[in-house]
Design an enzyme around this catalytic site. Structure first.
Site, mmCIF file in Angstrom:
data_model
loop_
_atom_site.group_PDB
_atom_site.id
_atom_site.type_symbol
_atom_site.label_atom_id
_atom_site.label_comp_id
_atom_site.label_asym_id
_atom_site.label_seq_id
_atom_site.Cartn_x
_atom_site.Cartn_y
_atom_site.Cartn_z
ATOM 1 N N LYS A 105 0.872 -1.184 0.000
ATOM 2 C CA LYS A 105 0.000 0.000 0.000
ATOM 3 C C LYS A 105 0.898 1.219 0.000
ATOM 4 O O LYS A 105 1.821 1.330 0.810
ATOM 5 C CB LYS A 105 -0.872 -0.024 1.268
ATOM 6 C CG LYS A 105 -1.786 1.170 1.407
ATOM 7 C CD LYS A 105 -3.158 0.871 0.860
ATOM 8 C CE LYS A 105 -3.972 2.105 0.577
ATOM 9 N NZ LYS A 105 -3.728 2.752 -0.725
ATOM 10 N N GLN A 126 7.352 3.879 3.897
ATOM 11 C CA GLN A 126 5.929 3.518 3.904
ATOM 12 C C GLN A 126 5.676 2.244 4.720
ATOM 13 O O GLN A 126 4.633 2.102 5.365
ATOM 14 C CB GLN A 126 5.454 3.321 2.459
ATOM 15 C CG GLN A 126 3.946 3.264 2.295
ATOM 16 C CD GLN A 126 3.302 4.636 2.264
ATOM 17 O OE1 GLN A 126 3.766 5.521 1.589
ATOM 18 N NE2 GLN A 126 2.217 4.794 2.998
ATOM 19 N N LYS A 129 5.495 3.292 8.382
ATOM 20 C CA LYS A 129 4.334 4.163 8.582
ATOM 21 C C LYS A 129 3.058 3.310 8.605
ATOM 22 O O LYS A 129 2.227 3.443 9.498
ATOM 23 C CB LYS A 129 4.268 5.151 7.406
ATOM 24 C CG LYS A 129 3.108 6.108 7.464
ATOM 25 C CD LYS A 129 3.009 6.939 6.205
ATOM 26 C CE LYS A 129 4.331 7.591 5.876
ATOM 27 N NZ LYS A 129 4.233 8.568 4.783
ATOM 28 N N LYS A 141 5.371 1.802 -3.137
ATOM 29 C CA LYS A 141 5.290 3.160 -3.692
ATOM 30 C C LYS A 141 5.458 3.069 -5.197
ATOM 31 O O LYS A 141 6.104 2.144 -5.703
ATOM 32 C CB LYS A 141 6.416 4.032 -3.109
ATOM 33 C CG LYS A 141 6.169 5.503 -3.269
ATOM 34 C CD LYS A 141 5.220 6.044 -2.225
ATOM 35 C CE LYS A 141 4.802 7.461 -2.534
ATOM 36 N NZ LYS A 141 3.980 8.043 -1.467
ATOM 37 N N GLY A 180 -2.914 8.236 -4.278
ATOM 38 C CA GLY A 180 -2.279 9.424 -4.858
ATOM 39 C C GLY A 180 -1.045 9.846 -4.077
ATOM 40 O O GLY A 180 -0.730 9.322 -3.021
ATOM 41 N N ASP A 181 -0.337 10.788 -4.624
ATOM 42 C CA ASP A 181 0.803 11.442 -3.965
ATOM 43 C C ASP A 181 1.026 12.718 -4.784
ATOM 44 O O ASP A 181 0.102 13.183 -5.479
ATOM 45 C CB ASP A 181 2.039 10.527 -3.971
ATOM 46 C CG ASP A 181 3.174 11.044 -3.081
ATOM 47 O OD1 ASP A 181 3.068 10.928 -1.853
ATOM 48 O OD2 ASP A 181 4.159 11.595 -3.611
ATOM 49 N N THR A 225 -4.620 13.451 5.455
ATOM 50 C CA THR A 225 -3.190 13.599 5.776
ATOM 51 C C THR A 225 -2.961 14.909 6.528
ATOM 52 O O THR A 225 -2.251 14.948 7.547
ATOM 53 C CB THR A 225 -2.327 13.545 4.499
ATOM 54 O OG1 THR A 225 -2.727 12.422 3.728
ATOM 55 C CG2 THR A 225 -0.856 13.429 4.837
ATOM 56 N N ASN A 256 -2.232 19.295 -1.236
ATOM 57 C CA ASN A 256 -3.220 18.561 -0.446
ATOM 58 C C ASN A 256 -2.873 18.551 1.054
ATOM 59 O O ASN A 256 -3.710 18.920 1.888
ATOM 60 C CB ASN A 256 -3.320 17.126 -0.991
ATOM 61 C CG ASN A 256 -4.202 16.246 -0.151
ATOM 62 O OD1 ASN A 256 -3.748 15.615 0.792
ATOM 63 N ND2 ASN A 256 -5.485 16.234 -0.433
ATOM 64 N N SER A 393 -6.905 5.746 3.899
ATOM 65 C CA SER A 393 -6.975 4.873 2.722
ATOM 66 C C SER A 393 -7.365 3.458 3.133
ATOM 67 O O SER A 393 -8.144 2.786 2.454
ATOM 68 C CB SER A 393 -5.621 4.828 2.007
ATOM 69 O OG SER A 393 -5.485 5.915 1.133
HETATM 70 P P1 NDP Z 1 0.629 18.049 -3.836
HETATM 71 O O1 NDP Z 1 1.112 17.758 -5.205
HETATM 72 O O2 NDP Z 1 -0.817 18.206 -3.576
HETATM 73 O O3 NDP Z 1 1.344 19.386 -3.291
HETATM 74 C C1 NDP Z 1 2.720 19.520 -3.227
HETATM 75 C C2 NDP Z 1 2.999 20.977 -2.843
HETATM 76 O O4 NDP Z 1 4.398 21.128 -2.622
HETATM 77 C C3 NDP Z 1 2.643 21.957 -3.945
HETATM 78 O O5 NDP Z 1 2.258 23.177 -3.360
HETATM 79 C C4 NDP Z 1 3.975 22.127 -4.687
HETATM 80 O O6 NDP Z 1 4.095 23.359 -5.394
HETATM 81 C C5 NDP Z 1 4.923 22.101 -3.520
HETATM 82 N N1 NDP Z 1 6.268 21.684 -3.928
HETATM 83 C C6 NDP Z 1 6.626 20.635 -4.686
HETATM 84 N N2 NDP Z 1 7.956 20.599 -4.836
HETATM 85 C C7 NDP Z 1 8.427 21.664 -4.142
HETATM 86 C C8 NDP Z 1 9.716 22.176 -3.899
HETATM 87 N N3 NDP Z 1 10.791 21.583 -4.411
HETATM 88 N N4 NDP Z 1 9.830 23.286 -3.128
HETATM 89 C C9 NDP Z 1 8.731 23.904 -2.595
HETATM 90 N N5 NDP Z 1 7.483 23.450 -2.809
HETATM 91 C C10 NDP Z 1 7.347 22.362 -3.566
HETATM 92 O O7 NDP Z 1 1.276 16.902 -2.928
HETATM 93 P P2 NDP Z 1 0.802 16.418 -1.498
HETATM 94 O O8 NDP Z 1 0.380 17.583 -0.682
HETATM 95 O O9 NDP Z 1 -0.115 15.278 -1.677
HETATM 96 O O10 NDP Z 1 2.166 15.803 -0.931
HETATM 97 C C11 NDP Z 1 3.140 16.605 -0.274
HETATM 98 C C12 NDP Z 1 4.068 15.714 0.518
HETATM 99 O O11 NDP Z 1 3.311 14.948 1.460
HETATM 100 C C13 NDP Z 1 4.871 14.697 -0.296
HETATM 101 O O12 NDP Z 1 6.118 14.496 0.323
HETATM 102 C C14 NDP Z 1 4.036 13.427 -0.166
HETATM 103 O O13 NDP Z 1 4.804 12.262 -0.366
HETATM 104 C C15 NDP Z 1 3.588 13.557 1.281
HETATM 105 N N6 NDP Z 1 2.400 12.774 1.629
HETATM 106 C C16 NDP Z 1 1.218 12.956 0.968
HETATM 107 C C17 NDP Z 1 0.114 12.215 1.325
HETATM 108 C C18 NDP Z 1 -1.225 12.448 0.714
HETATM 109 O O14 NDP Z 1 -2.195 11.837 1.182
HETATM 110 N N7 NDP Z 1 -1.357 13.305 -0.284
HETATM 111 C C19 NDP Z 1 0.204 11.165 2.363
HETATM 112 C C20 NDP Z 1 1.466 11.124 3.055
HETATM 113 C C21 NDP Z 1 2.521 11.872 2.651
HETATM 114 P P3 NDP Z 1 3.525 23.538 -6.880
HETATM 115 O O15 NDP Z 1 2.088 23.914 -6.697
HETATM 116 O O16 NDP Z 1 4.378 24.627 -7.430
HETATM 117 O O17 NDP Z 1 3.724 22.233 -7.574
#
Ligand code: NDP
Length: 461
Positions: A105, A126, A129, A141, A180-181, A225, A256, A393
Site C-alpha cells: 500500500k 511507507q 508508517k 510506492k 495518490g501522492d 493527511t 493537499n 486509505s
Molecule cells: P501536492 O502535489 O498536492 O502538493 C505539493 C505541494 O508542494 C505543492 O504546493 C507544490 O508546489 C509544492 N512543492 C513541490 N515541490 C516543491 C519544492 N521543491 N519546493 C517547494 N514546494 C514544492 O502533494 P501532497 O500535498 O499530496 O504531498 C506533499 C508531501 O506529502 C509529499 O512528500 C508526499 O509524499 C507527502 N504525503 C502525501 C500524502 C497524501 O495523502 N497526499 C500522504 C502522506 C505523505 P507547486 O504547486 O508549485 O507544484
C-alpha cells in the site's frame, strides 16, 4: 559509519554496529547513486541500533538485510501521445517493498524528479508508517518521471491510461493498492481506476484509494493527511502543556497536505502566516486567508504569487526555500523531501520555533533533525505525523470490502483515534528505549518491530 555516543561499548553492541556497517556498506557499493534511499536507510538503521542490541533474534534472522531489499521492483515504459501528436515516453515504477503484514500500500507520484532512489526511499518509509497505523497494510510506492504541469486534461488521461495498462498486471485489492501522492489526485486516480476496470472487465472498487465518492471513495480521505498531521501535533503539544491557540504557524507547500493541515490548525486557534509552492512563498504576519489559497491552488491551479493580487498587504518572495526564515512557533514542512537542511533548521531555531512536524515525506535532512533534537525542539517524524493519509486509505479499503460508505464524522473519529494511538506507540517505544523525547527513534522502532516479528513468523521468504 554507525556508532554509539559513549565511551565503553559492549561486545553485543559492537556486534550490532559491525552488522549494520556491513549491510549499509553493501547498499552503498551496490547502488551508490541512490542518495535518497541511502539517506532513509541510514536514518532507519541509526534508530534501530538499540532494538538489535536488546533483541538478538533480529540479527540471527538477518532481518535488516532482508527488510532493506524490496520484494519486487517493476520498471516500465509508459508511451503516450501528446496533443501535437508526438509520441512521448516516460519511465514508470512500482516498488513492492514489503507485504509481511498486508498487501502493498502506498501512493503514486508523478513528478519529473521521480527516479528509483526516490521510489525506494518512499517505499521503505511507507512500510513502517503503515505498520504504525495498526492496520493490516504492507509498504509500496510507485510513480513516473512525468510532469503533469502544463499538460492538457486529455494528455493527463492518456498518460494515466498508459501507466495503468502496465500496472494492471501487478496490482489488485488483495495484492497492491496504490493511492495518490504529488501530482496524483482524484482526477488521475479516476482515469487510472477507469482503465483498470476496463482491462479487468470487473469492478474491483478496492484496487485504488483516494477515489471520488461516486465510485467507492471515502469521505474524509482528501483531508486526512493534513488533518491527521494536526491531530498528531496536537498530542505533542498537549503532552508539553502547549496548544495551537494563538500559535504562529508556517507550512511549506500549498498542496493537499498543506491546505488541510492549515485548515485544521486554524480551526484549533493557530495563525498561519506563511505558505509556499515550488516557486516562492507568501507571508502575512496578520494571518493568511485560507479561502484565497484554496481558490488559487485547488480551483484555479494558479501560482501562490497571485495571492498578493487580492491581498496587497501580504508579501511574496520568489525563493520558496527561504520560508524557514519566517519566525513561527510551529513549522510544518508539507511539500517534498530534503526541504529543511542544517541552515534552515538553524534559522528556525534562532527564530524561536517550538515544534517541527513533517507533513511531507523526509522533508528534513538528518543533520536538521539532529539539530532539532539537540535543541529540545519538539520534532514529529513523517512516518508518524503524516500517517493519517494512508490510515484513511485503509478505512476506504474497509468500506469497499463491506460495500458500505461511512459518514465524514465516522471517518474523522477513527482518524483521531488512529493518530492518538500512533502518538502513544511512538512515545512508548521511545521511553522503552530510554530516549523519551525522540519520536524518530520511537516511530521507527514501533513500526519496525511488528513487521520484523511477522517476517520471523513467516519464515525466510
Ligand atoms: P501536492 O502535489 O498536492 O502538493 C505539493 C505541494 O508542494 C505543492 O504546493 C507544490 O508546489 C509544492 N512543492 C513541490 N515541490 C516543491 C519544492 N521543491 N519546493 C517547494 N514546494 C514544492 O502533494 P501532497 O500535498 O499530496 O504531498 C506533499 C508531501 O506529502 C509529499 O512528500 C508526499 O509524499 C507527502 N504525503 C502525501 C500524502 C497524501 O495523502 N497526499 C500522504 C502522506 C505523505 P507547486 O504547486 O508549485 O507544484
Amino acid at each position: 559509519m554507525f556508532s554509539l555516543n559513549k565511551k565503553t561499548i559492549t561486545k553485543k553492541e559492537q556486534a550490532v554496529l559491525d552488522y549494520m556497517n556491513r549491510i549499509y556498506k553493501k547498499l552503498e557499493e551496490r547502488d551508490p547513486h541512490e542518495t535518497e534511499f541511502l539517506q532513509a536507510a541510514k536514518m532507519l538503521f541509526n534508530s534501530l541500533i538499540p532494538v538489535f542490541v536488546k533483541n538478538s533474534t533480529y540479527m540471527e534472522h538477518n532481518i535488516l538485510e532482508r527488510i532493506i531489499e524490496p520484494e519486487r521492483i517493476i520498471m516500465f515504459r509508459v508511451p503516450w501521445v501528446d496533443d501535437d501528436n508526438n509520441m512521448r515516453v516516460n519511465r514508470g515504477y512500482r516498488v513492492q517493498f514489503n507485504s509481511a503484514i498486508g498487501p502493498y500500500k502506498g501512493g503514486i507520484r508523478f513528478h519529473p524528479s521521480v527516479n528509483l532512489s526516490i521510489m525506494k526511499f518512499l517505499g521503505l518509509t511507507q512500510i513502517f508508517k503503515n505498520s504504525l497505523t495498526g492496520q493490516p497494510i504492507g509498504g509500496g510506492k510507485g510513480g513516473a518521471d512525468f510532469d503533469p504541469k502544463g499538460k492538457s486534461d486529455q494528455e493527463i488521461m492518456r498518460f494515466c491510461q498508459s501507466y495503468m495498462t502496465e500496472l494492471v498486471n501487478h496490482i489488485g485489492p488483495d495484492t497492491d493498492i496504490p493511492a495518490g501522492d504529488i501530482g496524483v489526485g482524484k482526477r488521475e486516480i479516476g482515469y487510472m481506476f477507469g482503465q483498470y476496470k476496463r482491462l479487468q472487465g470487473a469492478y474491483h472498487a478496492g484496487v485504488l484509494t483516494g477515489k471520488a465518492l461516486n465510485y467507492g471513495g471515502s469521505r474524509g480521505r482528501t483531508e486526512a493527511t493534513g488533518y491527521g498531521t494536526i491531530y498528531f501535533v496536537d498530542e505533542m503539544l498537549k503532552d508539553n502543556n502547549l496548544s495551537f491557540k494563538n500559535a504562529t504557524l508556517i507550512t511549506s507547500g500549498s498542496g493537499n497536505v498543506a491546505i488541510y493541515a492549515m485548515e485544521k490548525a486554524i480551526k484549533l486557534g493557530a495563525k498561519v502566516v506563511a505558505c509556499s509552492d515550488s516557486s516562492g512563498y507568501v507571508y502575512d504576519p496578520n494571518g493568511l486567508s485560507l479561502q484565497t489559497i484554496k481558490r488559487l491552488k485547488l480551483t484555479e491551479s494558479a501560482r501562490i504569487s497571485e495571492y498578493v493580487n487580492t491581498h496587497p498587504h501580504a508579501e511574496y518572495f520568489d525563493d520558496g526555500s527561504k520560508i524557514w526564515s519566517v519566525p513561527c512557533d510551529i513549522a510544518l514542512p508539507c511539500a517534498t523531501q530534503n526541504e529543511i537542511d542544517e541552515d534552515s533548521a538553524k534559522s528556525l531555531i534562532q527564530n524561536g520555533v517550538r515544534v517541527v512536524a513533517e507533513g511531507a515525506n523526509m522533508p528534513c535532512t538528518s543533520e536538521a533533525i539532529d539539530l532539532f533534537i539537540e535543541n529540545n525542539i519538539l520534532f514529529g517524524p513523517a512516518q508518524a505525523v503524516n500517517a493519517g493519509g494512508v490510515a484513511a486509505s485503509a478505512l476506504e479499503m474497509a468500506q469497499n470490502s463491506s460495500r458500505l460508505a461511512w459518514s465524514a464524522e465516522e471517518v474523522d473519529v477513527q482518524l483521531q483515534v488512529i493518530m492518538k494511538r500512533i502518538y502513544r506507540r511512538c512515545t512508548k517505544a521511545a521511553q522503552t528505549y530510554k530516549q523519551p523525547k525522540n519520536l524518530v527513534v520511537g516511530s521507527n522502532i514501533a513500526g519496525f518491530t511488528k513487521v520484523a516479528d511477522t517476517m520471523i513468523d513467516l519464515g525466510n521468504i
